[in-house]
Design an enzyme around this catalytic site. Structure first.
Site, PDB file in Angstrom:
ATOM      1  CB  ALA A   1      -0.884  -0.013   1.234  1.00 49.94           C
TER       2      ALA A   1
ATOM      3  N   GLY B   1       0.478  -5.019   0.830  1.00 49.59           N
ATOM      4  CA  GLY B   1      -0.716  -5.084  -0.021  1.00 49.59           C
ATOM      5  C   GLY B   1      -0.484  -5.871  -1.306  1.00 49.59           C
TER       6      GLY B   1
ATOM      7  CD  GLU C   1      -2.523  -7.379   2.992  1.00 49.43           C
ATOM      8  OE1 GLU C   1      -2.254  -6.255   2.522  1.00 49.43           O
ATOM      9  OE2 GLU C   1      -2.951  -7.540   4.154  1.00 49.43           O
TER      10      GLU C   1
ATOM     11  CD  GLU D   1       1.928  -4.799   5.739  1.00 50.00           C
ATOM     12  OE1 GLU D   1       2.856  -5.620   5.827  1.00 50.00           O
ATOM     13  OE2 GLU D   1       1.127  -4.785   4.790  1.00 50.00           O
TER      14      GLU D   1
HETATM   15  N1  COA Z   1       4.551   3.205  -0.966  1.00 45.09           N
HETATM   16  C1  COA Z   1       4.899   4.357  -1.563  1.00 45.09           C
HETATM   17  N2  COA Z   1       5.987   4.486  -2.357  1.00 45.09           N
HETATM   18  C2  COA Z   1       6.738   3.387  -2.542  1.00 45.09           C
HETATM   19  C3  COA Z   1       6.440   2.149  -1.938  1.00 45.09           C
HETATM   20  C4  COA Z   1       5.280   2.082  -1.113  1.00 45.09           C
HETATM   21  N3  COA Z   1       4.889   0.956  -0.517  1.00 45.09           N
HETATM   22  N4  COA Z   1       7.389   1.256  -2.281  1.00 45.09           N
HETATM   23  C5  COA Z   1       8.239   1.903  -3.090  1.00 45.09           C
HETATM   24  N5  COA Z   1       7.860   3.195  -3.257  1.00 45.09           N
HETATM   25  C6  COA Z   1       8.507   4.246  -4.057  1.00 45.09           C
HETATM   26  C7  COA Z   1       9.743   4.774  -3.383  1.00 45.09           C
HETATM   27  O1  COA Z   1       9.395   5.748  -2.415  1.00 45.09           O
HETATM   28  C8  COA Z   1      10.470   5.362  -4.567  1.00 45.09           C
HETATM   29  O2  COA Z   1       9.852   6.571  -4.928  1.00 45.09           O
HETATM   30  P1  COA Z   1      10.758   7.881  -5.304  1.00 45.09           P
HETATM   31  O3  COA Z   1      11.588   7.426  -6.478  1.00 45.09           O
HETATM   32  O4  COA Z   1       9.755   8.922  -5.654  1.00 45.09           O
HETATM   33  O5  COA Z   1      11.599   8.154  -4.101  1.00 45.09           O
HETATM   34  C9  COA Z   1      10.153   4.356  -5.673  1.00 45.09           C
HETATM   35  O6  COA Z   1       8.983   3.676  -5.264  1.00 45.09           O
HETATM   36  C10 COA Z   1      11.244   3.337  -5.890  1.00 45.09           C
HETATM   37  O7  COA Z   1      11.503   2.685  -4.660  1.00 45.09           O
HETATM   38  P2  COA Z   1      12.951   2.572  -4.001  1.00 45.09           P
HETATM   39  O8  COA Z   1      12.780   2.434  -2.528  1.00 45.09           O
HETATM   40  O9  COA Z   1      13.836   3.668  -4.488  1.00 45.09           O
HETATM   41  O10 COA Z   1      13.447   1.196  -4.644  1.00 45.09           O
HETATM   42  P3  COA Z   1      14.532   0.186  -4.037  1.00 45.09           P
HETATM   43  O11 COA Z   1      14.805  -0.795  -5.127  1.00 45.09           O
HETATM   44  O12 COA Z   1      15.665   0.906  -3.431  1.00 45.09           O
HETATM   45  O13 COA Z   1      13.757  -0.583  -2.836  1.00 45.09           O
HETATM   46  C11 COA Z   1      11.901  -1.709  -1.821  1.00 45.09           C
HETATM   47  C12 COA Z   1      12.671  -1.439  -3.108  1.00 45.09           C
HETATM   48  C13 COA Z   1      10.645  -2.498  -2.189  1.00 45.09           C
HETATM   49  C14 COA Z   1      12.757  -2.565  -0.867  1.00 45.09           C
HETATM   50  C15 COA Z   1      11.524  -0.385  -1.134  1.00 45.09           C
HETATM   51  O14 COA Z   1      10.931   0.457  -2.092  1.00 45.09           O
HETATM   52  C16 COA Z   1      10.566  -0.525   0.003  1.00 45.09           C
HETATM   53  O15 COA Z   1      10.951  -0.947   1.088  1.00 45.09           O
HETATM   54  N6  COA Z   1       9.268  -0.183  -0.212  1.00 45.09           N
HETATM   55  C17 COA Z   1       8.271  -0.210   0.810  1.00 45.09           C
HETATM   56  C18 COA Z   1       7.782  -1.605   1.031  1.00 45.09           C
HETATM   57  C19 COA Z   1       6.734  -1.653   2.122  1.00 45.09           C
HETATM   58  O16 COA Z   1       7.014  -1.375   3.275  1.00 45.09           O
HETATM   59  N7  COA Z   1       5.504  -2.053   1.744  1.00 45.09           N
HETATM   60  C20 COA Z   1       4.429  -2.250   2.655  1.00 45.09           C
HETATM   61  C21 COA Z   1       3.661  -1.040   2.894  1.00 45.09           C
HETATM   62  S1  COA Z   1       2.390  -1.374   4.078  1.00 45.09           S
END
Ligand code: COA
Length: 258
Positions: free
Chosen positions: A63, A108, A111, A131
């Site tokens: 999400a 999400g 999910e 989460e």
């Molecule tokens: N919500 C909002 N934005 C998200 C996102 C999320 N769940 N997951 C990734 N993004 C965005 C990042 O903020 C980034 O945006 P920006 O370029 O404007 O800064 C873009 O997607 C690329 O992500 P980035 O983190 O730079 O890629 P990465 O390869 O370094 O890391 C992840 C990948 C998946 C490990 C990392 O993005 C992450 O931890 N995301 C969140 C995962 C999460 O906690 N999901 C559950 C939410 S309840």
């Protein structure tokens, strides 16, 4: 457009399309997904649905965290309800949904995959629930669907630790049916599975899905009673007559869905 949709030869393809945000689910994306699932469910030309993520890195990275940051408790409750309702539409649809998981399927995203009937994965897939590391909990059915699929103990381990598992571990745990090396192979396999499913009687598939999905939370005795009643129902269909006669007459069945 946060959701792309096309249909080809009886297969509906839903692509979650915010690649610059790793396809994170904000409210607009969830609303579009809901509308698309409802449309697919009504479309008689679509027999099977494939869901995937846009780009090379992610199926859905969860999400949208920026969106969730601003939510009040009441808005968060509504957000969870909307997400659950949307994903539940796939479970109650008579059509099979196949998740083709490319890259991250977190929160999400995991999910969404868990609400599909079958999960295929690319070898770069990573599944997890981050989460509790963000101070929140899964809210689109993850706590319920993961524990029902792999058992309470393993589900707790994954959810409490936030550790990610790769595609082969997910296959070992019975989450994923098969793993493919590239996104092209993954989508090809999804298409081939859809075509194989489509050779069979649509109403029978819908009733078999009902028996498994609804029966899952019943006692075995009630589940068997439910299965027997659906077995009776399916015999009222033209397709049952057609399928059984086709076998006896040594010909291929011609199913109409009735
Ligand atoms: N919500 C909002 N934005 C998200 C996102 C999320 N769940 N997951 C990734 N993004 C965005 C990042 O903020 C980034 O945006 P920006 O370029 O404007 O800064 C873009 O997607 C690329 O992500 P980035 O983190 O730079 O890629 P990465 O390869 O370094 O890391 C992840 C990948 C998946 C490990 C990392 O993005 C992450 O931890 N995301 C969140 C995962 C999460 O906690 N999901 C559950 C939410 S309840």
């Amino acid at each position: 457009m946060n959701i792309l949709f096309e249909s080809q030869n009886g297969t509906g393809y839903i692509t979650i399309n915010r690649p610059d945000k790793l396809n994170a689910l904000n409210i607009d994306t969830i609303n579009e997904l809901k509308e698309t699932i409802l449309k697919v469910d009504q479309d008689k030309t679509i027999k099977c649905v494939i869901i995937t993520g846009s780009g090379e890195k992610a199926f859905v990275a969860g999400a949208d965290i920026e969106y969730m940051q601003k939510l009040t408790p009441n808005q968060a409750l509504e957000f969870a309800r909307l997400g659950q309702e949307t994903l539940h539409l796939m479970e109650t649809s008579g059509k099979p949904f196949i998740a083709c998981v490319n890259g991250y399927a977190l929160g999400g995203g995991f999910e969404v995959a868990l609400s599909c009937d079958i999960i295929l994965a690319q070898s770069n897939a990573k599944f997890g629930f981050p989460e509790v590391g963000l101070g929140i909990i899964p809210g689109f059915g993850g706590t319920q669907n993961l524990s029902r699929l792999i058992g309470k103990s393993l589900a707790k381990e994954l959810i409490f630790s936030t550790k990610m598992i790769d595609a082969s571990k997910a296959k070992e745990l019975g989450i994923v049916s098969e793993v493919y090396q590239s996104k092209e192979e993954l989508l090809q396999a999804g298409k081939a599975l859809s075509e194989q499913i489509q050779k069979n009687a649509p109403l029978a598939i819908a009733l078999a899905k009902r028996a498994i999905v609804d029966g899952y939370n019943l006692t075995k005795e009630d589940g068997l009673r439910y299965e027997a009643s659906l077995f009776g129902v399916v015999f009222s269909s033209n397709d049952a007559k057609e399928g059984l006669s086709a076998f006896v007459e040594k010909r291929k069945p011609n199913y109409t869905g009735g």
